[in-house]
Structure formats: structure tokens, C-alpha cells
Motif scaffolding. Structure first.
Motif, mmCIF file in Angstrom:
data_model
loop_
_atom_site.group_PDB
_atom_site.id
_atom_site.type_symbol
_atom_site.label_atom_id
_atom_site.label_comp_id
_atom_site.label_asym_id
_atom_site.label_seq_id
_atom_site.Cartn_x
_atom_site.Cartn_y
_atom_site.Cartn_z
ATOM 1 N N SER A 10 0.798 -1.231 0.000
ATOM 2 C CA SER A 10 0.000 0.000 0.000
ATOM 3 C C SER A 10 0.827 1.276 0.000
ATOM 4 O O SER A 10 0.342 2.337 -0.387
ATOM 5 C CB SER A 10 -0.955 0.014 1.206
ATOM 6 O OG SER A 10 -0.226 -0.015 2.418
ATOM 7 N N ARG A 15 4.807 -0.193 -2.485
ATOM 8 C CA ARG A 15 4.047 0.518 -3.516
ATOM 9 C C ARG A 15 4.907 0.754 -4.750
ATOM 10 O O ARG A 15 4.457 0.579 -5.892
ATOM 11 C CB ARG A 15 3.565 1.857 -2.950
ATOM 12 C CG ARG A 15 2.678 2.675 -3.884
ATOM 13 C CD ARG A 15 1.315 2.030 -4.030
ATOM 14 N NE ARG A 15 1.114 1.378 -5.306
ATOM 15 C CZ ARG A 15 0.221 0.448 -5.530
ATOM 16 N NH1 ARG A 15 -0.548 0.025 -4.560
ATOM 17 N NH2 ARG A 15 0.091 -0.102 -6.712
ATOM 18 N N SER A 32 -1.919 -6.049 1.428
ATOM 19 C CA SER A 32 -1.882 -4.942 2.389
ATOM 20 C C SER A 32 -2.724 -5.328 3.596
ATOM 21 O O SER A 32 -3.389 -6.368 3.604
ATOM 22 C CB SER A 32 -2.414 -3.654 1.756
ATOM 23 O OG SER A 32 -3.806 -3.759 1.514
#
Length: 209
Positions: A10, A15, A32
Motif C-alpha cells: 500500500s 508501492r 496490504s
């Protein structure tokens, strides 16, 4: 299309890894807190129930506790271990049957230079990252015969939420520190190598006090 699983997807390193893999036409399962708890084996089993093949696993999920040894609690230490070391182990164990059946795969675990050289006030974090390194190196020895490579990437300071307090405190510039995208690009380089080019560990950046 190749398939990857990325934990801690996340934000931060995770990411950036997700975005880089997608730019290189990977299908990415993003792990996540919203869809899977890496500290809970049943949660991981539920997540993996719909996964049929995996070419790449990148374990980025992590947490840190600051504090001197006499001040940190056993709960703080266990929390770091449960996410950083055991969470990494749990997801590796979850993908191994698939990769062994495929006779190929690549597992990349995010360690830390703090798992090589310690500093004051980070005992819980350092202990967990030493464990990630030991686990990764052992796993690599065990699964190489199945065509599976394992690399532990050990970065120094990375410009993520975990260290932004140091940026302000020490008047550092973001460009003075490893960017999450640097790690993502390094992972793509590793994935571009032939299966025989085994890199068990890769250290990045500097150790900061």
C-alpha cells in the motif's frame, strides 16, 4: 503474463515495487493490511486460495519499534518479529509449493543494513532484520535445486514514512537517501538475470546512526 505477489503493497517500498512490476507487464497481487494479515497464517491461506501460479514474491511488509533495550517491551520485540521475520517466512512457505511445482520462481525479501550493523535504540528492529537475512540465506540454499532463487536486499535509509522523522531532525534532503523507486528498479534488474546468476544478498546505501 508473469505473476508477482508483493506484501506491504500500500505504500513505501512495496508501492514502488508494485508500480514498477506493473510497468513491466506483471500481473501483481497486492498484499496490504486491508486484504491480508501477514501475522495470521489463516489470513494468508485465504489470500492464497485463489492464486494458481506465482513467478515472483517480494516481501516488503515491515514495521519498526524504537527504544533502548531496557525500555522496550517483549510485545514490541514480538511485534517486529511477527511482521518482519515471521511474516516473511509465512508468505515464503505459502508460495513454495507453487514455485516447486513450476520448477522456477524468485523470492526477494527486504532486509536492512540494520540487520548487518546495529545501532543504539533499534534492538527490536535489528533483531528482526538479522533474522530475515538468516532465513533468506538458508531458504536460498534449500530451494535452489528447484530452480528458485532467493535474494535478501538490505537497504540503508529509504525515504519512507518510517524515517521521515530523521529527515526533519537532521535537515537531510530526500535526494540524499535511497528512494523506494531505487529498490524497485534493483528488483527488476535481479529479475532480468539468468537463473544461474544467484545473488543471495545485496546491500544498498549507507548505515546511519
Amino acid at each position: 503474463m508473469k505473476v508477482a505477489i508483493v506484501t506491504g503493497a500500500s505504500r513505501g517500498i512495496g508501492r514502488a515495487v508494485v508500480d514498477e512490476l506493473k510497468r513491466n507487464e506483471y500481473f501483481v497481487y497486492e498484499v496490504s493490511k486491508k486484504n491480508c494479515d501477514v501475522t495470521n497464517i489463516d489470513s494468508i491461506k485465504g489470500f492464497m486460495s485463489n492464486v494458481k501460479n506465482v513467478d515472483v514474491l517480494v516481501n516488503c511488509a515491515g514495521r519498526s519499534h524504537l527504544g533502548y533495550i531496557e525500555d522496550i517491551s517483549e510485545e514490541d520485540i514480538y511485534s517486529c518479529f511477527d511482521t518482519n521475520a515471521l511474516g516473511t517466512m509465512r508468505f515464503c512457505k505459502a508460495v513454495l509449493p507453487i514455485m516447486k511445482n513450476q520448477k522456477n520462481g524468485y523470492i526477494i525479501n527486504i532486509g536492512s543494513l540494520r540487520g548487518i550493523e546495529c545501532c543504539k535504540g533499534k534492538a527490536a528492529y535489528s533483531m528482526s532484520k538479522f533474522a530475515v537475512r538468516a532465513f533468506s540465506n538458508t531458504l536460498g540454499l534449500e530451494v535452489k535445486k528447484y530452480g528458485i532463487n532467493v535474494t535478501c536486499i538490505n537497504p540503508g535509509f529509504v525515504y519512507t514514512d518510517l524515517i521521515k522523522y530523521r529527515i526533519a531532525k537532521e535537515n537531510l534532503k530526500p535526494e540524499d537517501i535511497i528512494q523506494p523507486s531505487d529498490i524497485a528498479k534493483t528488483i527488476m534488474y535481479l529479475l532480468s538475470l539468468s537463473n544461474g546468476a544467484t545473488i543471495s544478498e545485496l546491500n544498498m546505501g549507507d548505515v546511519w546512526e
